[in-house]
Write a protein that holds these residues in place. Sequence first.
Motif, PDB file in Angstrom:
ATOM      1  N   THR A  33       9.981   7.154  -7.131  1.00  0.00           N
ATOM      2  CA  THR A  33       9.017   7.228  -6.033  1.00  0.00           C
ATOM      3  C   THR A  33       8.395   8.608  -5.881  1.00  0.00           C
ATOM      4  O   THR A  33       7.466   8.769  -5.103  1.00  0.00           O
ATOM      5  CB  THR A  33       9.681   6.844  -4.690  1.00  0.00           C
ATOM      6  OG1 THR A  33      10.744   7.756  -4.427  1.00  0.00           O
ATOM      7  CG2 THR A  33      10.189   5.413  -4.719  1.00  0.00           C
ATOM      8  N   ARG A  57       4.478  11.672  -3.867  1.00  0.00           N
ATOM      9  CA  ARG A  57       5.263  10.435  -3.759  1.00  0.00           C
ATOM     10  C   ARG A  57       4.329   9.233  -3.883  1.00  0.00           C
ATOM     11  O   ARG A  57       3.102   9.358  -3.754  1.00  0.00           O
ATOM     12  CB  ARG A  57       6.016  10.389  -2.428  1.00  0.00           C
ATOM     13  CG  ARG A  57       5.122  10.316  -1.220  1.00  0.00           C
ATOM     14  CD  ARG A  57       5.923  10.068   0.061  1.00  0.00           C
ATOM     15  NE  ARG A  57       5.095  10.182   1.221  1.00  0.00           N
ATOM     16  CZ  ARG A  57       4.231   9.264   1.648  1.00  0.00           C
ATOM     17  NH1 ARG A  57       4.071   8.147   0.980  1.00  0.00           N
ATOM     18  NH2 ARG A  57       3.527   9.456   2.745  1.00  0.00           N
ATOM     19  N   LEU A  58       4.922   8.085  -4.123  1.00  0.00           N
ATOM     20  CA  LEU A  58       4.142   6.852  -4.144  1.00  0.00           C
ATOM     21  C   LEU A  58       3.509   6.617  -2.779  1.00  0.00           C
ATOM     22  O   LEU A  58       4.113   6.927  -1.746  1.00  0.00           O
ATOM     23  CB  LEU A  58       5.024   5.649  -4.475  1.00  0.00           C
ATOM     24  CG  LEU A  58       5.473   5.482  -5.914  1.00  0.00           C
ATOM     25  CD1 LEU A  58       6.398   4.273  -6.025  1.00  0.00           C
ATOM     26  CD2 LEU A  58       4.300   5.334  -6.840  1.00  0.00           C
ATOM     27  N   ALA A  59       2.333   6.066  -2.767  1.00  0.00           N
ATOM     28  CA  ALA A  59       1.645   5.752  -1.517  1.00  0.00           C
ATOM     29  C   ALA A  59       2.160   4.425  -0.958  1.00  0.00           C
ATOM     30  O   ALA A  59       2.524   3.518  -1.709  1.00  0.00           O
ATOM     31  CB  ALA A  59       0.141   5.662  -1.743  1.00  0.00           C
ATOM     32  N   THR A  60       2.167   4.336   0.356  1.00  0.00           N
ATOM     33  CA  THR A  60       2.487   3.079   1.029  1.00  0.00           C
ATOM     34  C   THR A  60       1.171   2.452   1.486  1.00  0.00           C
ATOM     35  O   THR A  60       0.116   3.101   1.477  1.00  0.00           O
ATOM     36  CB  THR A  60       3.377   3.321   2.261  1.00  0.00           C
ATOM     37  OG1 THR A  60       2.638   4.116   3.195  1.00  0.00           O
ATOM     38  CG2 THR A  60       4.678   4.022   1.866  1.00  0.00           C
ATOM     39  N   ALA A  61       1.238   1.214   1.916  1.00  0.00           N
ATOM     40  CA  ALA A  61       0.040   0.569   2.464  1.00  0.00           C
ATOM     41  C   ALA A  61      -0.462   1.367   3.663  1.00  0.00           C
ATOM     42  O   ALA A  61      -1.670   1.562   3.840  1.00  0.00           O
ATOM     43  CB  ALA A  61       0.365  -0.871   2.862  1.00  0.00           C
ATOM     44  N   ARG A  62       0.460   1.870   4.460  1.00  0.00           N
ATOM     45  CA  ARG A  62       0.079   2.669   5.640  1.00  0.00           C
ATOM     46  C   ARG A  62      -0.687   3.924   5.238  1.00  0.00           C
ATOM     47  O   ARG A  62      -1.650   4.311   5.885  1.00  0.00           O
ATOM     48  CB  ARG A  62       1.328   3.040   6.439  1.00  0.00           C
ATOM     49  CG  ARG A  62       1.044   3.815   7.700  1.00  0.00           C
ATOM     50  CD  ARG A  62       2.352   4.085   8.463  1.00  0.00           C
ATOM     51  NE  ARG A  62       2.090   4.582   9.786  1.00  0.00           N
ATOM     52  CZ  ARG A  62       1.834   3.843  10.846  1.00  0.00           C
ATOM     53  NH1 ARG A  62       1.803   2.528  10.736  1.00  0.00           N
ATOM     54  NH2 ARG A  62       1.600   4.391  12.016  1.00  0.00           N
ATOM     55  N   ASP A  63      -0.259   4.559   4.142  1.00  0.00           N
ATOM     56  CA  ASP A  63      -0.961   5.750   3.659  1.00  0.00           C
ATOM     57  C   ASP A  63      -2.425   5.447   3.339  1.00  0.00           C
ATOM     58  O   ASP A  63      -3.289   6.303   3.506  1.00  0.00           O
ATOM     59  CB  ASP A  63      -0.287   6.314   2.403  1.00  0.00           C
ATOM     60  CG  ASP A  63       1.065   6.933   2.684  1.00  0.00           C
ATOM     61  OD1 ASP A  63       1.237   7.562   3.746  1.00  0.00           O
ATOM     62  OD2 ASP A  63       1.959   6.791   1.828  1.00  0.00           O
ATOM     63  N   GLU A  64      -2.687   4.255   2.864  1.00  0.00           N
ATOM     64  CA  GLU A  64      -4.051   3.900   2.509  1.00  0.00           C
ATOM     65  C   GLU A  64      -4.849   3.371   3.702  1.00  0.00           C
ATOM     66  O   GLU A  64      -6.071   3.450   3.705  1.00  0.00           O
ATOM     67  CB  GLU A  64      -4.050   2.906   1.360  1.00  0.00           C
ATOM     68  CG  GLU A  64      -3.501   3.530   0.091  1.00  0.00           C
ATOM     69  CD  GLU A  64      -3.914   2.825  -1.172  1.00  0.00           C
ATOM     70  OE1 GLU A  64      -4.415   1.686  -1.092  1.00  0.00           O
ATOM     71  OE2 GLU A  64      -3.739   3.422  -2.249  1.00  0.00           O
ATOM     72  N   VAL A  88       0.324  12.018   0.792  1.00  0.00           N
ATOM     73  CA  VAL A  88       1.287  11.684  -0.267  1.00  0.00           C
ATOM     74  C   VAL A  88       1.814  12.893  -1.030  1.00  0.00           C
ATOM     75  O   VAL A  88       2.809  12.777  -1.744  1.00  0.00           O
ATOM     76  CB  VAL A  88       0.712  10.650  -1.262  1.00  0.00           C
ATOM     77  CG1 VAL A  88       0.407   9.342  -0.545  1.00  0.00           C
ATOM     78  CG2 VAL A  88      -0.499  11.181  -1.994  1.00  0.00           C
ATOM     79  N   ASN A 122       0.085   5.173  -8.724  1.00  0.00           N
ATOM     80  CA  ASN A 122       0.000   4.071  -7.764  1.00  0.00           C
ATOM     81  C   ASN A 122      -0.600   2.799  -8.345  1.00  0.00           C
ATOM     82  O   ASN A 122      -0.446   1.732  -7.751  1.00  0.00           O
ATOM     83  CB  ASN A 122      -0.775   4.506  -6.525  1.00  0.00           C
ATOM     84  CG  ASN A 122       0.050   5.423  -5.669  1.00  0.00           C
ATOM     85  OD1 ASN A 122       0.990   5.003  -5.023  1.00  0.00           O
ATOM     86  ND2 ASN A 122      -0.270   6.712  -5.681  1.00  0.00           N
TER      87      ASN A 122
END
Length: 152
Positions: A33, A57-64, A88, A122
Amino acid sequence: MRRGTLIIPEPAARDASTGSPVEAPAQREKLVTEFSFLLPRGYVDGSGTVHRDGVMRLATARDELVPLRDDRVRENPAYLTVVLLSRVIERIGTMDDIHPGIVENLFATDLAFLQDLYRRVNTEGHTRATVTCPSCDHHFAVDVSGGRLGES
């Protein structure tokens, strides 16, 4: 009569609280991650210190999703990259409070590098790229995250 070896499998491990089967540690796949990187030029802070190594780090849906509500992004959709990367990137050099102001002050080369790294980790799940030697036409993979030669 044919002779052979009878292999009796080990009983599956079970969760003590639920009794459900649990995978053996050797069978579990580790999810990466965080990805280390080395900026081509580096971020120069207020005191003139150049910071080049970092971690994304890997992005989450929230990050986008969250940046889409940001007024700066609504006024200028190109600013989405700045806000998203600031969410991120975990660290650049000794700095671990990465905010849009820091990303805004990166050299264009470093911003392009981080955008490409973001896309690779990602969407493709890795930091490797296939390249071709212009002299001999040999195809090989390189790690674009910026590791130094000889490092693993």
